[in-house]
Design a protein around this motif. Structure first.
Motif, PDB file in Angstrom:
ATOM      1  N   TYR A  28       0.968  -1.218  -0.010  1.00 23.73           N
ATOM      2  CA  TYR A  28       0.014   0.073  -0.023  1.00 23.73           C
ATOM      3  C   TYR A  28       0.651   1.278  -0.167  1.00 23.73           C
ATOM      4  O   TYR A  28       0.588   2.322  -0.520  1.00 23.73           O
ATOM      5  CB  TYR A  28      -0.878   0.112   1.131  1.00 23.73           C
ATOM      6  CG  TYR A  28      -2.179  -0.705   1.033  1.00 23.73           C
ATOM      7  CD1 TYR A  28      -3.490  -0.055   0.687  1.00 23.73           C
ATOM      8  CD2 TYR A  28      -2.172  -2.146   1.040  1.00 23.73           C
ATOM      9  CE1 TYR A  28      -4.457  -0.668   0.324  1.00 23.73           C
ATOM     10  CE2 TYR A  28      -3.436  -2.768   0.780  1.00 23.73           C
ATOM     11  CZ  TYR A  28      -4.535  -1.972   0.568  1.00 23.73           C
ATOM     12  OH  TYR A  28      -5.945  -2.731   0.252  1.00 23.73           O
ATOM     13  N   THR A  65      -6.734   4.971  -5.184  1.00 24.78           N
ATOM     14  CA  THR A  65      -7.720   5.787  -5.274  1.00 24.78           C
ATOM     15  C   THR A  65      -8.296   6.417  -3.897  1.00 24.78           C
ATOM     16  O   THR A  65      -7.599   5.749  -2.947  1.00 24.78           O
ATOM     17  CB  THR A  65      -9.101   4.815  -5.928  1.00 24.78           C
ATOM     18  OG1 THR A  65      -9.263   3.738  -4.881  1.00 24.78           O
ATOM     19  CG2 THR A  65      -8.828   4.237  -7.138  1.00 24.78           C
ATOM     20  N   MET A 115     -11.199   5.482  -2.320  1.00 20.41           N
ATOM     21  CA  MET A 115     -11.484   4.085  -1.511  1.00 20.41           C
ATOM     22  C   MET A 115     -10.695   3.560  -0.993  1.00 20.41           C
ATOM     23  O   MET A 115     -10.386   3.176   0.346  1.00 20.41           O
ATOM     24  CB  MET A 115     -12.347   3.439  -2.630  1.00 20.41           C
ATOM     25  CG  MET A 115     -13.276   2.194  -1.708  1.00 20.41           C
ATOM     26  SD  MET A 115     -14.392   3.179  -0.460  1.00 20.41           S
ATOM     27  CE  MET A 115     -15.318   1.786  -0.125  1.00 20.41           C
ATOM     28  N   GLU A 116      -9.392   3.326  -1.820  1.00 18.29           N
ATOM     29  CA  GLU A 116      -8.170   2.542  -1.523  1.00 18.29           C
ATOM     30  C   GLU A 116      -7.563   3.003  -0.208  1.00 18.29           C
ATOM     31  O   GLU A 116      -7.203   2.562   0.750  1.00 18.29           O
ATOM     32  CB  GLU A 116      -7.388   2.255  -2.305  1.00 18.29           C
ATOM     33  CG  GLU A 116      -7.726   1.264  -3.347  1.00 18.29           C
ATOM     34  CD  GLU A 116      -6.908   1.047  -4.732  1.00 18.29           C
ATOM     35  OE1 GLU A 116      -6.155  -0.002  -4.978  1.00 18.29           O
ATOM     36  OE2 GLU A 116      -6.626   1.925  -5.553  1.00 18.29           O
ATOM     37  N   TYR A 173     -17.851   3.696   3.091  1.00 21.70           N
ATOM     38  CA  TYR A 173     -18.964   4.314   2.404  1.00 21.70           C
ATOM     39  C   TYR A 173     -19.613   5.172   3.371  1.00 21.70           C
ATOM     40  O   TYR A 173     -19.816   6.518   3.071  1.00 21.70           O
ATOM     41  CB  TYR A 173     -20.041   3.380   1.876  1.00 21.70           C
ATOM     42  CG  TYR A 173     -19.797   2.980   0.565  1.00 21.70           C
ATOM     43  CD1 TYR A 173     -19.510   3.759  -0.850  1.00 21.70           C
ATOM     44  CD2 TYR A 173     -19.551   1.512   0.506  1.00 21.70           C
ATOM     45  CE1 TYR A 173     -19.089   3.366  -1.785  1.00 21.70           C
ATOM     46  CE2 TYR A 173     -19.366   1.121  -1.027  1.00 21.70           C
ATOM     47  CZ  TYR A 173     -19.234   1.948  -2.188  1.00 21.70           C
ATOM     48  OH  TYR A 173     -18.967   1.347  -3.350  1.00 21.70           O
ATOM     49  N   GLU A 210     -19.336   9.519   2.969  1.00 22.29           N
ATOM     50  CA  GLU A 210     -20.560  10.071   2.968  1.00 22.29           C
ATOM     51  C   GLU A 210     -20.370  11.389   3.997  1.00 22.29           C
ATOM     52  O   GLU A 210     -20.669  12.473   3.848  1.00 22.29           O
ATOM     53  CB  GLU A 210     -21.664   9.453   3.479  1.00 22.29           C
ATOM     54  CG  GLU A 210     -22.989  10.037   3.255  1.00 22.29           C
ATOM     55  CD  GLU A 210     -23.318   9.944   2.062  1.00 22.29           C
ATOM     56  OE1 GLU A 210     -24.793  10.291   1.719  1.00 22.29           O
ATOM     57  OE2 GLU A 210     -22.709   9.832   0.853  1.00 22.29           O
ATOM     58  N   ALA A 236     -18.808  11.644  -0.964  1.00 20.33           N
ATOM     59  CA  ALA A 236     -19.334  10.219  -1.630  1.00 20.33           C
ATOM     60  C   ALA A 236     -19.100  10.153  -2.954  1.00 20.33           C
ATOM     61  O   ALA A 236     -19.053   8.934  -3.374  1.00 20.33           O
ATOM     62  CB  ALA A 236     -20.740  10.294  -1.079  1.00 20.33           C
ATOM     63  N   ILE A 294     -15.298   8.833  -4.812  1.00 21.59           N
ATOM     64  CA  ILE A 294     -14.798   7.484  -4.543  1.00 21.59           C
ATOM     65  C   ILE A 294     -13.769   6.692  -5.403  1.00 21.59           C
ATOM     66  O   ILE A 294     -12.697   6.229  -4.870  1.00 21.59           O
ATOM     67  CB  ILE A 294     -15.869   6.395  -4.089  1.00 21.59           C
ATOM     68  CG1 ILE A 294     -16.541   6.868  -2.669  1.00 21.59           C
ATOM     69  CG2 ILE A 294     -15.544   5.076  -4.321  1.00 21.59           C
ATOM     70  CD1 ILE A 294     -17.980   6.169  -2.763  1.00 21.59           C
ATOM     71  N   ASP A 295     -13.913   6.598  -6.735  1.00 17.66           N
ATOM     72  CA  ASP A 295     -12.800   6.061  -7.571  1.00 17.66           C
ATOM     73  C   ASP A 295     -11.964   6.872  -8.141  1.00 17.66           C
ATOM     74  O   ASP A 295     -11.196   6.636  -9.158  1.00 17.66           O
ATOM     75  CB  ASP A 295     -13.606   5.239  -8.349  1.00 17.66           C
ATOM     76  CG  ASP A 295     -14.193   4.043  -7.881  1.00 17.66           C
ATOM     77  OD1 ASP A 295     -13.398   3.317  -6.907  1.00 17.66           O
ATOM     78  OD2 ASP A 295     -15.205   3.306  -8.311  1.00 17.66           O
ATOM     79  N   ILE A 319     -26.131   7.884  -1.499  1.00 19.33           N
ATOM     80  CA  ILE A 319     -25.983   6.370  -1.925  1.00 19.33           C
ATOM     81  C   ILE A 319     -26.561   5.569  -0.777  1.00 19.33           C
ATOM     82  O   ILE A 319     -26.687   5.736   0.294  1.00 19.33           O
ATOM     83  CB  ILE A 319     -24.647   6.010  -2.414  1.00 19.33           C
ATOM     84  CG1 ILE A 319     -23.692   6.577  -1.315  1.00 19.33           C
ATOM     85  CG2 ILE A 319     -24.330   6.702  -3.772  1.00 19.33           C
ATOM     86  CD1 ILE A 319     -22.349   6.262  -1.544  1.00 19.33           C
ATOM     87  N   ILE A 366     -25.940   2.698   1.412  1.00 17.02           N
ATOM     88  CA  ILE A 366     -24.762   2.566   2.272  1.00 17.02           C
ATOM     89  C   ILE A 366     -24.845   0.987   2.662  1.00 17.02           C
ATOM     90  O   ILE A 366     -23.832   0.312   2.128  1.00 17.02           O
ATOM     91  CB  ILE A 366     -24.890   3.425   3.473  1.00 17.02           C
ATOM     92  CG1 ILE A 366     -24.267   4.842   2.768  1.00 17.02           C
ATOM     93  CG2 ILE A 366     -23.711   2.827   4.462  1.00 17.02           C
ATOM     94  CD1 ILE A 366     -24.257   5.923   3.949  1.00 17.02           C
ATOM     95  N   TRP A 387     -17.675  -2.773  -2.987  1.00 14.54           N
ATOM     96  CA  TRP A 387     -16.757  -1.876  -3.771  1.00 14.54           C
ATOM     97  C   TRP A 387     -15.625  -3.023  -4.183  1.00 14.54           C
ATOM     98  O   TRP A 387     -15.100  -3.805  -3.775  1.00 14.54           O
ATOM     99  CB  TRP A 387     -16.041  -1.042  -2.772  1.00 14.54           C
ATOM    100  CG  TRP A 387     -14.871  -0.412  -3.197  1.00 14.54           C
ATOM    101  CD1 TRP A 387     -14.966   0.836  -4.106  1.00 14.54           C
ATOM    102  CD2 TRP A 387     -13.642  -0.688  -2.987  1.00 14.54           C
ATOM    103  NE1 TRP A 387     -13.481   1.260  -4.451  1.00 14.54           N
ATOM    104  CE2 TRP A 387     -12.818   0.112  -3.961  1.00 14.54           C
ATOM    105  CE3 TRP A 387     -12.820  -1.676  -2.381  1.00 14.54           C
ATOM    106  CZ2 TRP A 387     -11.564   0.237  -4.032  1.00 14.54           C
ATOM    107  CZ3 TRP A 387     -11.499  -1.930  -2.580  1.00 14.54           C
ATOM    108  CH2 TRP A 387     -10.852  -0.738  -3.250  1.00 14.54           C
ATOM    109  N   PRO A 401     -11.361   0.026  -9.225  1.00 19.92           N
ATOM    110  CA  PRO A 401     -11.438   0.280 -10.564  1.00 19.92           C
ATOM    111  C   PRO A 401     -10.296  -0.381 -11.254  1.00 19.92           C
ATOM    112  O   PRO A 401      -9.047  -0.265 -11.196  1.00 19.92           O
ATOM    113  CB  PRO A 401     -11.273   1.813 -10.790  1.00 19.92           C
ATOM    114  CG  PRO A 401     -11.179   2.272  -9.591  1.00 19.92           C
ATOM    115  CD  PRO A 401     -11.216   1.034  -8.300  1.00 19.92           C
TER     116      PRO A 401
END
Lengths: 271, 274, 266
Positions: A193, B95, B97-98, B127, B131, B136, B139-140, C2, C4, C9, C12
């Motif tokens: 990471y 990203t 999210m990661e 999530y 938010e 929100a 995310i990507d 959204i 939740i 997930w 990508p």
């Protein structure tokens, strides 16, 4: 910038007279060294051959043109082999170079005093010896063929890839690594990471760059018997079949241009 | 609750960064740590989760003594302390999210994290947190595509995803403009209140600290020279912390124009204080 | 807003287009299988080679510098002289070509011809150039010298040209605004910006030229490669080990000293 005052004017020079003289002496020494080494180098040169060169060139050109196009049918297989030598060799090298790079980078090596110098020595030895020389050795050890070429290519590439990668690892942003460490991540997770995403673009670039170089290098490995299109080159040179040599040169040129184009595309995709 | 006893740090260069610091932060309290550059604020925070190894003294979180832990136990303890960084310290090529999910690394095995297969509750929490901090819809995106304020929100979300008991916050606003700085500070303090989190916030912007926190600790040359409510920061105290300077404008401003959104003025003041 | 709870997930993917992604994966696998399948490996010959490999490794402890010292000395002298002369000459020719190949300082017809020279020089391996030059100028280090000079041009001119194209245009513009001539402009506006890197690149090329000088001997262009080739052909691994060690030490020395000089210059 030394400024000199004289009677009623101020002289400005970029350097003091002493520095200027030293600089001049340095250039003179370089020129003298060049002339001297040239003299030593050409002690045994027969200048008649050199002066003869224009006639030789015209003669050679006459024999090389036109290329023997029909010979292309015998080149497809060696070309495929050349591609394989470069690609498999690069893949093997990547697999071996990555651990070496992590051992050599100051910020990831387990021991700066012992492991790092060892890794650096591996890198410099691999880099010092050209793949053609590795091939020469390997052909004499495991016999002629593409396998010797593959190993030669990979042995030479380890140092190249590992050097560029360890430099990239040393340049990573320590903050990002620290942040991942602070979450309670394990060593492996910090690697995946915190470090890996940072070096990924460099990694992709280096690998493709080396693959491109390896395509060039594997075209001549055949000269010492290590497979690929160089074998045909050697055979043609031995029988002075210059029209075939011309065709081989053209094929090599085409594959070099193609590989350069591909590597530019891939590098672009990873930025 | 966090308890620090006799914490001392001497770097290999011989610099004494912390000199027998004693401090106690009860659960739910948001505390600001102020002081001039080089006073040892960053060192103090990093000694708590042992990113910097203390030379002497003890750090206790709840009933765990952090300073006595083995490497493995330390990793487990670090999960309980969320950290937020000055330069955000997001992994820029991952990203959003990661980055947020990386707050769960201490709870997830290597291969799961390698394959990005986080347990569904963790993903839910991610999530939810995104938010909450208002990201929100990002995310990507890759972290390096975000603005400074957004990045710091990701950093906050990452720290929260650890489900920590305490937040260690290192100069959260130093890389941000004055308005975003306030928003970020407000967000951190609100989140602490919502989740009953304690926080230690390193901050060099005294006004900003005074606006939001319940307690201020002043550090100078590795020693605690002030410990009290924000209202206790008078020119005399500031001189004790930062050294001689004309503090009258700072004091009057706090009384007079509190809450006014005068960014340019804010910026100028910040320049004066550091 | 959204939903939740329970929202999945996934990271990508690097390549967004699903079909392209799978085509690349399958393509790579098919290629690898074919490549490995077409590899002819003579296991008997390799088994036979193992003792030789051990003998080669053992040859390093200790290597034999003595019995072929005459050849090694000759080859080394040729390699070193070749390296120095070809680097100096190569740089001297590369600088004007590099300037000519920079789009922001040269008129287009000079640009195109200089880029052409660079492309020709870069397209061919040193070894191939050496084969041609040996055919033209006869065996010996002179052919090697010409080969390395030619290769230096392609390398150095290209990097120099890219460097010039990357300069800070503000500085160059300021010099032009003083009414400087073209040469003065190059000297004051551009040279100071590219000089440190040019020195670094020249030292790097010196290093490369030495390494290459060890190779082109194999096709008869002089240098230590010829010595090495002979030693290996005769299975004199202890002499070969000596040559290899000499090469490694010289390259290491060149690398350390050039990084030292670069540190001084920048």
């Amino acid at each position: 910038m030394p400024i000199e005052r004289r009677a009623n004017e101020i002289l400005w020079r970029r350097q003091s007279p002493v520095a200027q003289a030293a600089r001049f002496a340095g250039w003179l020494a370089l020129a003298a060294l060049t002339v001297f080494t040239f003299e030593v180098m050409t002690r045994n040169t027969i200048w008649a051959f050199f002066l003869d060169a224009p006639r030789q060139a015209a003669d050679l050109l006459g024999r090389m043109v036109p290329p023997r196009w029909s010979y292309i049918d015998q080149l497809w297989w060696p070309l495929w082999e050349t591609l394989n030598i470069a690609s498999i060799g690069t893949l093997l090298a990547i697999g071996m170079a990555l651990p070496v790079a992590f051992l050599a980078a100051r910020n990831t090596t387990p021991s700066v005093a012992f492991v790092r110098p060892l890794a650096l020595f591996v890198i410099v030895s691999s880099r010092s010896i050209n793949s053609l020389i590795w091939a020469l050795l390997l052909v004499s050890i495991i016999g002629p063929g593409a396998l010797a070429g593959i190993i030669a290519i990979s042995l030479r590439s380890i140092g190249f890839i590992a050097k560029l990668m360890y430099e990239a690892i040393e340049e990573i942003d320590a903050n990002q690594v620290e942040a991942i460490t602070a979450t309670g991540a394990s060593g492996g997770q910090v690697l995946v990471y915190g470090i890996w995403p940072q070096i990924l673009p460099a990694f992709a670039g280096v690998c493709v760059f080396r693959w491109d170089i390896n395509i060039r290098e594997s075209t001549v490995l055949g000269l010492v018997g290590a497979g690929g299109i160089g074998l045909n080159l050697q055979a043609s040179l031995n029988v002075l079949a210059w029209p075939q040599v011309t065709l081989i040169f053209l094929v090599i040129l085409a594959s070099v241009i193609a590989s350069e184009w591909i590597s530019a595309r891939v590098r672009h995709a990873f930025i | 609750m966090l308890r620090i006893e006799g914490l001392t740090k001497r770097y290999r260069t011989g610099d004494l960064a912390l000199d027998k610091v004693d401090l106690e932060v009860p659960g739910g309290q948001v505390m600001a740590l102020i002081g001039p550059s080089g006073a040892g604020k960053s060192t103090l925070i990093r000694c708590v989760n042992r990113l910097v190894e203390p030379s002497a003294g003890r750090v206790r979180l709840g009933d765990t003594e952090i300073t006595g832990l083995s490497r493995r136990e330390l990793r487990r303890a670090r999960r309980r302390m969320g950290m937020i960084f000055q330069e955000f310290a997001l992994v820029e090529r991952l990203t959003v999210m990661e980055n947020v999910l990386s707050g769960q690394l201490g709870h997830v095995g290597f291969w799961r994290s390698y394959l990005r297969r986080f347990p569904q509750p963790a993903v839910d929490a991610a999530y939810q947190t995104l938010e909450r901090v208002g990201l929100a819809d990002q995310i990507d995106k890759r972290a390096d595509a975000l603005s400074g304020g957004q990045r710091q929100r990701v950093g906050i979300a990452r720290a929260l995803l650890q489900q920590p008991e305490i937040l260690l916050v290192d100069e959260p606003t130093a890389s941000l403009d004055p308005k975003t700085s306030r928003q970020i500070m407000r967000l951190i303090c609100e989140l602490c209140a919502e989740r009953h989190l304690a926080a230690v916030i390193n901050i060099h912007d005294v006004q900003l600290a005074q606006l939001f926190v319940q307690r201020v600790v002043g550090l100078r040359a590795g020693q605690v020279v002030f410990d009290g409510p924000p209202s206790g920061l008078n020119p005399e105290v500031l001189t004790r912390i930062y050294g001689e300077e004309d503090w009258t404008t700072a004091a009057t401003r706090r009384k007079g124009t509190d809450g006014g959104d005068d960014d340019a003025l804010d910026e100028e003041r910040m320049a004066g204080i550091v | 807003m959204i939903a939740i709870a329970g929202q999945r997930w996934r990271r990508p993917p690097l390549i967004a287009d699903v079909r392209l992604r799978w085509a690349l994966i399958v393509g790579a696998l098919v290629y690898l299988t074919l490549a490995l399948a077409s590899l002819e490996v003579n296991w008997n010959r390799i088994a036979e080679g193992l003792p030789r490999a051990l003998r080669f490794i053992a040859a390093f402890f200790p290597p034999d510098f003595v019995s072929r010292w005459g050849d090694i000395y000759e080859g080394l002298l040729e390699s070193l002289t070749m390296t120095v002369t070809s680097t100096v000459v190569g740089i001297a020719i590369s600088v004007p070509i590099g300037i000519g190949a920079a789009r922001n300082v040269a008129p287009w017809w000079i640009y195109v011809s200089c880029r052409g020279i660079i492309a020709i020089s870069r397209s061919f391996q040193e070894v191939i150039i050496a084969i041609l030059f040996v055919a033209l100028f006869g065996f010996g280090p002179l052919a090697g010298f010409l080969t390395l000079s030619f290769a230096t041009i392609g390398f150095l001119s290209k990097l120099l040209a890219e460097d010039i194209e990357d300069i800070d245009p503000g500085q160059a513009e300021a010099i032009r605004a003083t009414g400087a001539s073209w040469l003065q402009w190059i000297n004051y506006g551009i040279q100071p910006q590219v000089m440190p890197r040019l020195i670094g690149l020249s030292l790097y090329r010196l290093d490369i030229n030495f390494r290459e000088s060890a190779v082109i001997g194999i096709v008869g262009a002089g240098g230590i490669g010829a010595t090495l080739n002979t030693a290996i052909d005769r299975y004199e691994f202890d002499s070969a080990a000596a040559v290899l060690l000499i090469i490694i030490v010289i390259v290491m020395f060149a690398e350390y000293s050039s990084s030292w000089i670069r540190g001084k210059v920048q």
